[in-house]
Design a protein around this motif. Structure first.
Motif, PDB file in Angstrom:
ATOM      1  N   ILE A  10     -10.639   3.818   3.370  1.00 16.39           N
ATOM      2  CA  ILE A  10     -10.265   3.164   2.118  1.00 16.39           C
ATOM      3  C   ILE A  10      -9.556   4.180   1.246  1.00 16.39           C
ATOM      4  N   SER A  11      -8.582   3.719   0.460  1.00 16.54           N
ATOM      5  CA  SER A  11      -7.855   4.621  -0.430  1.00 16.54           C
ATOM      6  C   SER A  11      -7.500   3.876  -1.709  1.00 16.54           C
ATOM      7  N   HIS A  12      -7.513   4.600  -2.821  1.00 19.19           N
ATOM      8  CA  HIS A  12      -7.254   3.994  -4.131  1.00 19.19           C
ATOM      9  C   HIS A  12      -6.442   4.968  -4.978  1.00 19.19           C
ATOM     10  N   THR A  13      -5.554   4.422  -5.798  1.00 20.30           N
ATOM     11  CA  THR A  13      -4.717   5.261  -6.655  1.00 20.30           C
ATOM     12  C   THR A  13      -5.529   6.020  -7.692  1.00 20.30           C
ATOM     13  N   GLY A  14      -6.678   5.467  -8.085  1.00 20.46           N
ATOM     14  CA  GLY A  14      -7.459   6.074  -9.157  1.00 20.46           C
ATOM     15  C   GLY A  14      -7.052   5.504 -10.500  1.00 20.46           C
ATOM     16  N   LYS A  15      -7.610   6.044 -11.562  1.00 22.28           N
ATOM     17  CA  LYS A  15      -7.401   5.481 -12.891  1.00 22.28           C
ATOM     18  C   LYS A  15      -6.342   6.205 -13.706  1.00 22.28           C
ATOM     19  N   VAL A  16      -5.776   7.298 -13.162  1.00 23.85           N
ATOM     20  CA  VAL A  16      -4.822   8.086 -13.938  1.00 23.85           C
ATOM     21  C   VAL A  16      -3.459   8.144 -13.265  1.00 23.85           C
ATOM     22  N   ARG A  17      -3.433   8.372 -11.961  1.00 21.01           N
ATOM     23  CA  ARG A  17      -2.170   8.513 -11.239  1.00 21.01           C
ATOM     24  C   ARG A  17      -1.392   7.194 -11.214  1.00 21.01           C
ATOM     25  N   SER A  18      -0.076   7.311 -11.175  1.00 22.69           N
ATOM     26  CA  SER A  18       0.762   6.118 -11.127  1.00 22.69           C
ATOM     27  C   SER A  18       1.031   5.664  -9.702  1.00 22.69           C
ATOM     28  N   ASN A  19       0.801   6.538  -8.730  1.00 20.38           N
ATOM     29  CA  ASN A  19       1.007   6.159  -7.330  1.00 20.38           C
ATOM     30  C   ASN A  19      -0.005   6.903  -6.467  1.00 20.38           C
ATOM     31  N   ASN A  20      -0.126   6.456  -5.233  1.00 17.96           N
ATOM     32  CA  ASN A  20      -1.116   7.031  -4.316  1.00 17.96           C
ATOM     33  C   ASN A  20      -0.422   7.975  -3.343  1.00 17.96           C
ATOM     34  N   GLN A  21      -0.713   9.272  -3.460  1.00 19.24           N
ATOM     35  CA  GLN A  21      -0.124  10.268  -2.563  1.00 19.24           C
ATOM     36  C   GLN A  21      -1.064  10.619  -1.410  1.00 19.24           C
ATOM     37  N   ASP A  22      -2.256  10.026  -1.402  1.00 20.30           N
ATOM     38  CA  ASP A  22      -3.186  10.219  -0.287  1.00 20.30           C
ATOM     39  C   ASP A  22      -2.799   9.316   0.884  1.00 20.30           C
ATOM     40  N   SER A  23      -3.236   9.731   2.068  1.00 25.13           N
ATOM     41  CA  SER A  23      -3.157   8.877   3.254  1.00 25.13           C
ATOM     42  C   SER A  23      -4.432   9.068   4.065  1.00 25.13           C
ATOM     43  N   GLY A  24      -4.843   8.010   4.733  1.00 25.32           N
ATOM     44  CA  GLY A  24      -6.032   8.095   5.578  1.00 25.32           C
ATOM     45  C   GLY A  24      -5.836   7.316   6.863  1.00 25.32           C
ATOM     46  N   TYR A  25      -6.573   7.721   7.897  1.00 24.46           N
ATOM     47  CA  TYR A  25      -6.428   7.085   9.209  1.00 24.46           C
ATOM     48  C   TYR A  25      -7.786   7.047   9.890  1.00 24.46           C
ATOM     49  N   ALA A  26      -8.137   5.869  10.417  1.00 25.20           N
ATOM     50  CA  ALA A  26      -9.353   5.718  11.224  1.00 25.20           C
ATOM     51  C   ALA A  26      -8.974   4.963  12.482  1.00 25.20           C
ATOM     52  N   GLY A  27      -9.004   5.659  13.623  1.00 29.44           N
ATOM     53  CA  GLY A  27      -8.595   5.045  14.876  1.00 29.44           C
ATOM     54  C   GLY A  27      -9.728   4.955  15.876  1.00 29.44           C
ATOM     55  N   SER A  28      -9.379   5.078  17.150  1.00 21.59           N
ATOM     56  CA  SER A  28     -10.386   5.003  18.204  1.00 21.59           C
ATOM     57  C   SER A  28     -11.094   6.338  18.398  1.00 21.59           C
ATOM     58  N   ASN A  29     -10.342   7.420  18.345  1.00 20.47           N
ATOM     59  CA  ASN A  29     -10.915   8.755  18.524  1.00 20.47           C
ATOM     60  C   ASN A  29     -10.533   9.706  17.389  1.00 20.47           C
ATOM     61  N   LEU A  30      -9.536   9.339  16.593  1.00 17.74           N
ATOM     62  CA  LEU A  30      -8.995  10.222  15.559  1.00 17.74           C
ATOM     63  C   LEU A  30      -9.278   9.673  14.167  1.00 17.74           C
ATOM     64  N   PHE A  31      -9.638  10.606  13.257  1.00 22.42           N
ATOM     65  CA  PHE A  31      -9.927  10.241  11.867  1.00 22.42           C
ATOM     66  C   PHE A  31      -9.342  11.336  10.972  1.00 22.42           C
ATOM     67  N   VAL A  32      -8.563  10.922   9.970  1.00 28.60           N
ATOM     68  CA  VAL A  32      -7.811  11.905   9.174  1.00 28.60           C
ATOM     69  C   VAL A  32      -7.782  11.504   7.702  1.00 28.60           C
ATOM     70  N   VAL A  33      -7.831  12.525   6.833  1.00 33.45           N
ATOM     71  CA  VAL A  33      -7.510  12.364   5.420  1.00 33.45           C
ATOM     72  C   VAL A  33      -6.448  13.396   5.077  1.00 33.45           C
ATOM     73  N   SER A 257       0.266   3.764   4.824  1.00 34.52           N
ATOM     74  CA  SER A 257       0.134   2.360   5.211  1.00 34.52           C
ATOM     75  C   SER A 257       1.292   1.524   4.724  1.00 34.52           C
ATOM     76  N   ASN A 258       2.093   2.087   3.827  1.00 34.92           N
ATOM     77  CA  ASN A 258       3.187   1.338   3.234  1.00 34.92           C
ATOM     78  C   ASN A 258       4.511   1.992   3.586  1.00 34.92           C
ATOM     79  N   PRO A 259       5.325   1.374   4.424  1.00 30.69           N
ATOM     80  CA  PRO A 259       6.612   1.994   4.794  1.00 30.69           C
ATOM     81  C   PRO A 259       7.451   2.370   3.586  1.00 30.69           C
ATOM     82  N   SER A 260       7.341   1.594   2.509  1.00 30.54           N
ATOM     83  CA  SER A 260       8.119   1.926   1.313  1.00 30.54           C
ATOM     84  C   SER A 260       7.618   3.199   0.670  1.00 30.54           C
ATOM     85  N   GLY A 261       6.390   3.622   1.049  1.00 32.70           N
ATOM     86  CA  GLY A 261       5.841   4.843   0.445  1.00 32.70           C
ATOM     87  C   GLY A 261       6.601   6.081   0.843  1.00 32.70           C
ATOM     88  N   VAL A 262       7.366   6.006   1.945  1.00 33.32           N
ATOM     89  CA  VAL A 262       8.105   7.186   2.373  1.00 33.32           C
ATOM     90  C   VAL A 262       9.591   7.081   2.046  1.00 33.32           C
TER      91      VAL A 262
END
Length: 412
Positions: A10-33, A257-262
Motif C-alpha cells: 500500500i502507498s499513500h501521498t501523505g498529508k503534505v506532499r503534492s505527489n507520491n514519489q514512493d514505489s512499492g512491489y509485492a510479487g511471488s518471490n520479490l518485495f520492494v520499497v 503503478s501509474n505510467p503517467s508517474g514517469v
C-alpha cells in the motif's frame, strides 16, 4: 520454489506532499520499497525505474547466494540507468531513490538495501530492525554523539549518506542472507512510516495477527493520524501462517503503478543547484547524498549545534540555580526579621529567626541572653518559655521578657 505465504502493498501521498514519489512491489518471490527523491518529477522517475529494473528478480532462484548476486547486479544496473536517464533528460539531474528489497528463496530471506527505507522482522512477539539507515544522523547515533530518540527529531535526519542516484555508477549496497521461518512477518517501509510511527506501535499492530492487507491499512492509518509529512509506503510479507498462500498478479503501488508517474514535465528555468548546474526548481531534493566537503560542513554544523545545546542547558541551569539561590536567600532574609523567646541552659534568651532547621543549618541565632534566670520563674512561666513564645517583632520579644521578670525585679 515459489514463496509460500501472503503479502500486501500500500502507498499513500501523505498529508503534505503534492505527489507520491514512493514505489512499492509485492510479487511471488520479490518485495520492494523504493523512496524517490529529486523533486516533483525526479523522485517519481527514480523509484519507478528501480521497481522496473528489480521486477526481473521476481522468480525462483536456485540458491540464496545466486539471489544475493542478482540483487546487487540489479541495483548497480539501476544506478547506471538513472545516470543514462539524466544524460537524456538533464532536467532530472539530482534524482535518486532508496531501495529496500527482499527475495524469498526456500527458507531464506535475501536482502538488498541502500538508503533510509527499512526492513523489519517481527518474530516471537519481537520487532527487530534488520537494515541500517544510511543517514547522517545514524552515523551520529552509531558514534554515540546523539541518542536514537534525538535522531528522530534531528533537523538533518533526511540527509542520506548512500543512495541510488545519478552520480555514482558503483553504489555501496548492503546485502545479506537470513533464515526465515513460518510465522515471520517481514515489514518493508519508507521513512514516511518509520519516521512517524515508532517501533512500539508498529510491533503492537503486527502482533494483532490481522491479514497483511488489513495490517498495512492499520499502519498507514497510524502514519496519517500522526500527520504523514512524507509519502508512506508499506509492504508486508507473512511467511506461511494462517492466511491464504499468495497467488496472483504482483501488486505495484506508488508512482511505479501509474505510467503517467514517469512522464517528465518539460524543463523549466530556475536557479542552479549545489550539485548540478541545470536542476529545475521543482526538483529541489527532499533528501540527498552529500559530497564529502558538504558532509564535513554538516558534521561541523552538528558540533556547533551540540555546543549551542550544551550552552543553552548550562545557561538554563545557571538561571535555575540563580533563581533557587535568590529564593533561598530571600527566604532566609525574611526569617531574620522574626524573633521568639526561648531558653538556654539556665536563662531566658531572645532568638532571631524561626524555630526551624534545614539539615544541619539552623534558621535562628541568639540575639540576646537576658538576665532573667529560669529558676526565678514560676512553674507555669518556665514551661511556657521552654516551649518558646513567638514574637511579632524585637520590641514584642523584649516586652515578653519584661513580663517574665519577677515582680520585685520589674518594679526595681
Amino acid at each position: 520454489m515459489v514463496f509460500q505465504g501472503s503479502s500486501a502493498a500500500i502507498s499513500h501521498t501523505g498529508k503534505v506532499r503534492s505527489n507520491n514519489q514512493d514505489s512499492g512491489y509485492a510479487g511471488s518471490n520479490l518485495f520492494v520499497v523504493a523512496d524517490g527523491m529529486g523533486g516533483h518529477a525526479g523522485g517519481d522517475v527514480a523509484s519507478s525505474l528501480a521497481i522496473g529494473r528489480l521486477t526481473e528478480l521476481d522468480q525462483p532462484f536456485p540458491s540464496p547466494t545466486e539471489a544475493e548476486h542478482a540483487i546487487r547486479d540489479a541495483l548497480a544496473d539501476t544506478a547506471t540507468e538513472l545516470i543514462d536517464t539524466v544524460g537524456r533528460r538533464p532536467e532530472l539531474a539530482g534524482m535518486g531513490t532508496t531501495v529496500s528489497a527482499l527475495v524469498m528463496v526456500d527458507d531464506y530471506a535475501v536482502i538488498g538495501h541502500i538508503g533510509d527505507s527499512r526492513i523489519y522482522l517481527y518474530r516471537d512477539d519481537t520487532l527487530t530492525q534488520i537494515t541500517a539507515d544510511h543517514t547522517f544522523v545514524q552515523r551520529l547515533v552509531d558514534s554515540g554523539r546523539i541518542t536514537p530518540e534525538e535522531a528522530r527529531y534531528h533537523p538533518r535526519r533526511s540527509v542520506l549518506m548512500r543512495v541510488l542516484g545519478d552520480m555514482d555508477p558503483d553504489p555501496e549496497v548492503d546485502s545479506f542472507i537470513m533464515p526465515t521461518q513460518d510465522g515471520d512477518r517481514w515489514l518493508l517501509c519508507s521513512d514516511g512510516l518509520s519516521g512517524v510511527v515508532d517501533d512500539a506501535h508498529t510491533a503492537k499492530t503486527l502482533a494483532l495477527g490481522m491479514p497483511p492487507a488489513r495490517t498495512a491499512d492499520a499502519l498507514l492509518k497510524q502514519a496519517l493520524d500522526g500527520g504523514a509529512p512524507d509519502n508512506v509506503t508499506v509492504v508486508l510479507v507473512d511467511v506461511g501462517g494462517q492466511h491464504p498462500v499468495f497467488i496472483g498478479t504482483p501488486t505495484i503501488v506508488g508512482s511505479a503503478s501509474n505510467p503517467s508517474g514517469v512522464v517528465v514535465p518539460a524543463a523549466r528555468t530556475g536557479r542552479a543547484g549545489w550539485l548540478h548546474h541545470a536542476r529545475q526548481v521543482a526538483n529541489e531534493p527532499t533528501h540527498f547524498e552529500p559530497a564529502a566537503e558538504f558532509l564535513e560542513e554538516l558534521i561541523e554544523e552538528d558540533r556547533r549545534r551540540a555546543r549551542r545545546r550544551r550552552l543553552g542547558w548550562l545557561a538554563a541551569l545557571i538561571i535555575v540555580l540563580a533563581g533557587l539561590g535568590f529564593g533561598l536567600y530571600a527566604g532566609y532574609a525574611w526569617t531574620q526579621t522574626r524573633y521568639y523567646v526561648g531558653t538556654d541552659e539556665n536563662s531566658v534568651v531572645i532568638y532571631r529567626g524561626i524555630q526551624q532547621s534545614i539539615g544541619p543549618l539552623s534558621l535562628s541565632t541568639v540575639y540576646e541572653d537576658t538576665d532573667v534566670e529560669l529558676a526565678e520563674l514560676s512553674e507555669f512561666d518556665r514551661q511556657t518559655v521552654e516551649a518558646t513564645i513567638s514574637a511579632s517583632s524585637l520590641d514584642d520579644a523584649q516586652r515578653i521578657v519584661d513580663r517574665l521578670r519577677p515582680a520585685e525585679e520589674a518594679s526595681g
